[in-house]
Enzyme design. Structure first.
Site, short mmCIF file in Angstrom:
data_model
loop_
_atom_site.label_atom_id
_atom_site.label_comp_id
_atom_site.label_asym_id
_atom_site.label_seq_id
_atom_site.Cartn_x
_atom_site.Cartn_y
_atom_site.Cartn_z
N LYS A 25 0.80 -1.24 0.00
CA LYS A 25 0.00 0.00 0.00
C LYS A 25 0.83 1.29 0.00
O LYS A 25 0.36 2.34 0.42
CB LYS A 25 -1.01 0.05 1.17
CG LYS A 25 -1.84 -1.18 1.35
CD LYS A 25 -2.26 -1.84 0.06
CE LYS A 25 -3.26 -1.05 -0.75
NZ LYS A 25 -3.48 -1.73 -2.06
N HIS A 80 7.56 -7.87 -1.81
CA HIS A 80 7.20 -7.17 -0.57
C HIS A 80 8.10 -7.64 0.57
O HIS A 80 7.93 -7.23 1.71
CB HIS A 80 5.75 -7.48 -0.16
CG HIS A 80 4.71 -6.74 -0.95
ND1 HIS A 80 4.77 -5.38 -1.17
CD2 HIS A 80 3.56 -7.16 -1.54
CE1 HIS A 80 3.70 -5.00 -1.87
NE2 HIS A 80 2.96 -6.06 -2.12
N ARG A 108 6.45 5.27 1.75
CA ARG A 108 5.33 6.21 1.81
C ARG A 108 5.12 6.66 3.25
O ARG A 108 5.48 5.94 4.19
CB ARG A 108 4.06 5.51 1.29
CG ARG A 108 2.91 6.44 1.06
CD ARG A 108 1.68 5.70 0.54
NE ARG A 108 0.67 6.65 0.09
CZ ARG A 108 -0.56 6.31 -0.26
NH1 ARG A 108 -0.93 5.04 -0.24
NH2 ARG A 108 -1.41 7.23 -0.64
N SER A 116 -4.51 3.50 3.75
CA SER A 116 -4.64 2.75 2.51
C SER A 116 -4.79 1.25 2.80
O SER A 116 -5.63 0.56 2.22
CB SER A 116 -3.42 3.02 1.62
OG SER A 116 -3.58 2.41 0.38
N TYR A 174 6.92 8.12 -2.13
CA TYR A 174 5.64 8.36 -2.82
C TYR A 174 5.36 9.88 -2.87
O TYR A 174 4.97 10.42 -3.91
CB TYR A 174 4.53 7.63 -2.06
CG TYR A 174 3.16 7.68 -2.70
CD1 TYR A 174 2.74 6.66 -3.55
CD2 TYR A 174 2.28 8.71 -2.42
CE1 TYR A 174 1.47 6.69 -4.12
CE2 TYR A 174 1.01 8.75 -2.99
CZ TYR A 174 0.61 7.74 -3.83
OH TYR A 174 -0.64 7.76 -4.39
N ARG A 248 -7.52 3.62 -5.44
CA ARG A 248 -8.51 4.21 -4.55
C ARG A 248 -8.51 5.71 -4.76
O ARG A 248 -9.29 6.23 -5.54
CB ARG A 248 -8.21 3.81 -3.09
CG ARG A 248 -9.36 4.09 -2.12
CD ARG A 248 -8.96 3.69 -0.72
NE ARG A 248 -7.86 4.49 -0.20
CZ ARG A 248 -8.00 5.63 0.46
NH1 ARG A 248 -9.20 6.11 0.70
NH2 ARG A 248 -6.95 6.30 0.90
N LYS A 249 -7.59 6.46 -4.10
CA LYS A 249 -7.54 7.92 -4.29
C LYS A 249 -6.22 8.38 -4.90
O LYS A 249 -6.18 9.33 -5.65
CB LYS A 249 -7.71 8.61 -2.95
CG LYS A 249 -9.14 8.75 -2.50
CD LYS A 249 -9.23 9.78 -1.38
CE LYS A 249 -10.62 9.79 -0.78
NZ LYS A 249 -10.64 10.51 0.50
#
Ligand code: A3P
Length: 282
Positions: A25, A80, A108, A116, A174, A248-249
């Site tokens: 995320k 990951h 991030r 998130s 990010y 998502r956003k």
């Protein structure tokens, strides 16, 4: 764990491999789209852009053992896994060997990552035990009980390595990608050995157009609206995930809409303690 352990012991590295790494995320989907587009920007015309037909997670696989890639082309892969869990083949510096293997990490802001992750978790587990509360999500995050392990140790593992081997490990954020996208994409392309041709007349043409094209092709707005991402789905570890779940956003600071000031303070405190003396700010 089993496929991960097998990956760890069986993976065979090539000296021109490109590894992407991230905590879940933190913008993995974006990083995959950007790196793929940078590396293959000369191979494809608009209509042949593979991102119009496949989700970035299908184009750049997150490694499991079945993905021991046999591609004859330069390989682009993602994981990951925390740095300390990577196969030795990947972490051993290839300086003595020919070629140069690259690793790009994307980090991030922790509060946006929690929010998130919380949304993602509730989407994936919709209809099962009832939604996870944001309080529980924050608690879990702060105590390090997360998929793929504690967030801060994950980030710091790659951060320390990027300091030791800056030519082989690039650390991106990010928020910086959002705030100064062109500079960051130029840095990324140059790190991958695919620099944009520089302009000499200062007009901003040429190189700027190419950078903008890469950014547009990988952009949240474009990817979210592509048919493949609106209606496609992927089978993951027994789950059926709609591609929409990855978009998502795509903004910075969305945590303000979900976290109370107490929750934010709690995360900030952990962040401060964990990053103290590391030279890293998130
Ligand atoms: P939000 O939930 O804050 O919107 P990951 O790809 O590691 O799963 O991270 C998902 C986060 O990255 C989500 O953040 C998602 O909206 C955002 N994202 C996905 N694609 C993006 C893109 N092309 N540009 C910017 N952000 C993107």
């Amino acid at each position: 764990m089993e496929p991960m352990a097998a990956f760890r012991s069986q993976f065979e590295c090539r000296n021109d491999d490109v590894f992407l790494a991230s905590f879940p995320k933190t913008g993995t989907t974006w990083l995959k789209a950007l790196c793929h587009t940078i590396l293959h920007r000369h191979d494809q015309e608009e209509e042949e852009d593979i991102l119009t037909k496949k989700n970035p997670h299908q184009v750049v696989p997150t490694l499991r053992v079945q993905h021991l890639l046999l591609s004859p082309r330069r390989r682009l892969m993602h994981t990951h896994l925390p740095y300390s869990y990577l196969p030795e083949e990947v972490t051993r510096s290839p300086a003595a060997a020919a070629g140069c293997r690259k690793l790009v990490y994307l980090a991030r802001n922790p509060k946006d990552t929690v929010v998130s992750m919380w949304h993602f978790y509730n989407q994936v587990h919709k209809g099962s035990a009832g939604p996870l509360s944001v309080e529980r999500a924050v608690e879990s995050f702060c105590s390090g009980v997360m998929p793929w392990g504690p967030f801060y140790e994950h980030v710091l593992g790659y951060w320390e390595e990027s300091k030791k081997r800056p030519d082989e490990v690039l650390f991106l954020k990010y928020e910086e990608l959002c705030g100064e996208p062109k500079e960051q994409v130029r840095k990324l392309a140059s790190f991958l050995g695919r620099s944009f041709p520089s302009t000499t007349d200062g007009s901003g043409g040429g190189d700027d157009d190419e950078v903008e094209k890469v950014l547009w092709r990988s952009s949240f707005g474009r990817l979210k609206e592509l048919e493949v991402n609106k209606y496609g789905a992927v089978g993951e570890q027994g789950l059926h995930l709609s591609h929409t779940i990855y978009f998502r956003k795509g903004t910075v600071g969305d945590w303000k809409n979900y976290l109370t000031s107490d929750m934010a303070r709690c995360i900030d405190q952990v962040t401060q303690n964990k990053l103290l003396g590391t030279g890293l700010s998130l």
